[in-house]
Design a protein around this motif. Sequence first.
Motif, PDB file in Angstrom:
ATOM      1  N   VAL A 143      -7.306  -9.214 -14.008  1.00 16.24           N
ATOM      2  CA  VAL A 143      -7.304  -8.820 -12.587  1.00 16.24           C
ATOM      3  C   VAL A 143      -6.571  -9.868 -11.756  1.00 16.24           C
ATOM      4  O   VAL A 143      -5.673  -9.553 -10.955  1.00 16.24           O
ATOM      5  N   ASN A 203      -2.750  -9.833 -12.570  1.00 14.18           N
ATOM      6  CA  ASN A 203      -1.987  -8.693 -12.049  1.00 14.18           C
ATOM      7  C   ASN A 203      -1.787  -8.785 -10.540  1.00 14.18           C
ATOM      8  O   ASN A 203      -0.699  -8.518 -10.033  1.00 14.18           O
ATOM      9  N   ILE A 204      -2.839  -9.158  -9.806  1.00 15.40           N
ATOM     10  CA  ILE A 204      -2.719  -9.208  -8.340  1.00 15.40           C
ATOM     11  C   ILE A 204      -1.808 -10.368  -7.924  1.00 15.40           C
ATOM     12  O   ILE A 204      -0.925 -10.198  -7.068  1.00 15.40           O
ATOM     13  N   ASN A 249       1.749  -9.592  -8.633  1.00 18.06           N
ATOM     14  CA  ASN A 249       2.267  -8.679  -7.611  1.00 18.06           C
ATOM     15  C   ASN A 249       2.688  -9.443  -6.360  1.00 18.06           C
ATOM     16  O   ASN A 249       3.742  -9.174  -5.767  1.00 18.06           O
ATOM     17  N   SER A 250       1.850 -10.398  -5.953  1.00 14.70           N
ATOM     18  CA  SER A 250       2.170 -11.182  -4.762  1.00 14.70           C
ATOM     19  C   SER A 250       3.458 -11.968  -4.951  1.00 14.70           C
ATOM     20  O   SER A 250       4.262 -12.110  -4.019  1.00 14.70           O
ATOM     21  N   LEU A 304      -1.749  -2.488 -10.901  1.00  9.36           N
ATOM     22  CA  LEU A 304      -2.902  -2.301 -10.027  1.00  9.36           C
ATOM     23  C   LEU A 304      -3.823  -1.212 -10.544  1.00  9.36           C
ATOM     24  O   LEU A 304      -5.025  -1.224 -10.261  1.00  9.36           O
ATOM     25  N   VAL A 329      -6.050  -3.044 -12.719  1.00 10.63           N
ATOM     26  CA  VAL A 329      -7.021  -3.759 -11.888  1.00 10.63           C
ATOM     27  C   VAL A 329      -8.173  -2.834 -11.493  1.00 10.63           C
ATOM     28  O   VAL A 329      -9.357  -3.175 -11.630  1.00 10.63           O
ATOM     29  N   LYS A 330      -7.836  -1.637 -11.004  1.00 12.86           N
ATOM     30  CA  LYS A 330      -8.856  -0.686 -10.567  1.00 12.86           C
ATOM     31  C   LYS A 330      -9.780  -0.296 -11.723  1.00 12.86           C
ATOM     32  O   LYS A 330     -11.008  -0.228 -11.571  1.00 12.86           O
ATOM     33  N   VAL A 367     -12.269  -2.076  -5.346  1.00  8.05           N
ATOM     34  CA  VAL A 367     -11.076  -2.837  -4.987  1.00  8.05           C
ATOM     35  C   VAL A 367     -10.298  -2.062  -3.937  1.00  8.05           C
ATOM     36  O   VAL A 367     -10.222  -0.825  -3.983  1.00  8.05           O
ATOM     37  N   ALA A 407      -7.132  -2.815  -0.432  1.00  7.44           N
ATOM     38  CA  ALA A 407      -6.163  -3.742   0.155  1.00  7.44           C
ATOM     39  C   ALA A 407      -6.022  -3.443   1.638  1.00  7.44           C
ATOM     40  O   ALA A 407      -6.165  -2.283   2.072  1.00  7.44           O
ATOM     41  N   PHE A 453      -5.605  -8.243  -0.870  1.00  6.12           N
ATOM     42  CA  PHE A 453      -6.389  -7.437  -1.814  1.00  6.12           C
ATOM     43  C   PHE A 453      -7.820  -7.964  -1.811  1.00  6.12           C
ATOM     44  O   PHE A 453      -8.063  -9.171  -1.810  1.00  6.12           O
ATOM     45  N   VAL A 479     -11.473  -7.660  -3.754  1.00  4.79           N
ATOM     46  CA  VAL A 479     -12.215  -7.255  -4.945  1.00  4.79           C
ATOM     47  C   VAL A 479     -13.698  -7.473  -4.670  1.00  4.79           C
ATOM     48  O   VAL A 479     -14.109  -8.575  -4.291  1.00  4.79           O
TER      49      VAL A 479
END
Length: 421
Positions: free
Chosen positions: A294, A297-298, A301-302, A376, A379-380, A390, A392, A402, A404
């Motif tokens: 998690v 991945n987040i 992404n950033s 994502l 992540v979910k 989760v 955003a 994001f 969580v």
Amino acid sequence: MILLVDDKQENLYSLKTLLQLHAYDADTAASGEEALKKILRNDYALVILDVQMPGMDGYEVAETITGYSKTKNIPIIFLSAVNIDKRFIAKGYASGGVDYITKPFDPDLLLLKVKTFCKLYEQTKALKTMQETLKEEIEIRKQTQKALEEANLRLEDKVEERTKALSQANKELETSNAELQQYASVASHDLQEPLRKIITFTGVVREKFLAGHSEAEPYMKKVASAAERMRSLINDLLNYSKLSSAVHFKPANLNQILNETLSDLELSIHEKGAKVTVEELPSAEVIPGQIRQVFQNIISNSLKFSKINTSPEIKIWSDLTASKSFDAPANSKGKYLRIYIRDNGIGFNEQFLGKVFTLFQRLHGRSEYEGTGIGLAIVKKIIEKHNGLVTAKTKEGEGATFIVLLPLQQSLVSAQPILHR
């Protein structure tokens, strides 16, 4: 770098896009012959090989790769939609493959296997380099001892004894090296045994050959730490692959998990010139390997969706709340943990919030940002496994945050109603 071999361009494109989304550098070959040419010119950590191809089939390519001294230790994963009978799978292992995956495959499981084999290959390669360095040091010491023998005959007995000890040490290192070279040929369910050997022999090298070498000690500690994380990753991989089985939560230090994730992303963070600020996180009952995914991945992404000519700034903090709600007030005695990951990237329109957590959905064209749109979604899926939520909060051009939401203890899940929007 990972080499993808398939005679179908659409398959190559799909696999390459999936790997690049997760920061893996991938090369492609449309035939067995092209793959062999490339593998002799380039250094690959893993080969993902289609079985049924015109000309040389996957088995012939694998046998040729494992026949070269330069490439025999590169792990090979077979990927097939046609040859799924047991005899074909057995033939794949016999020809040098370390795994045999049938289509359609689970992208999450494939990525976990890719990560496992790539890390093991790099660790084996690093240990081999270290062993070669130690062997050079042993040779230098032999020469020094010979010079001392010539300078002082009275030390002859000592020199001879020391030489024998060093010779024995050299043989032990060569034996270790031979064993390490076999690791890449073992299937994922047998990884625990060779990993145990890595941990054991690392301890032997540190204790017997690196005493007093302060410069080498931090590197050996990193090897040992990475091996222990690999052990956890293997266990997490086996648990994660059993989707129908009950998951097992345990109390975990989220700061440690986050620090390990940032360490894995260190190269990407450095290349982007990113600044990551982290505040202390509490412990919680989680599946550590999945929560690490998690974070990865987040944060990835950033880093990926950052503004042009602007250094990414990422801040991670948390608070507690008494309700399973994104908007409930903070409560220091709350039983739910909210983790915030905020960036200063390009953001997106909140009307597409549901879309970003859907498998294979994208808000940007591939020409702008690479990826297949599954990060994502993973992540979910993981957060839902943790009985959490989760979401955003974002605006176009103003970055994204994001959020969580996780229960601190899984036993509290049934006692608390869902209050999120």
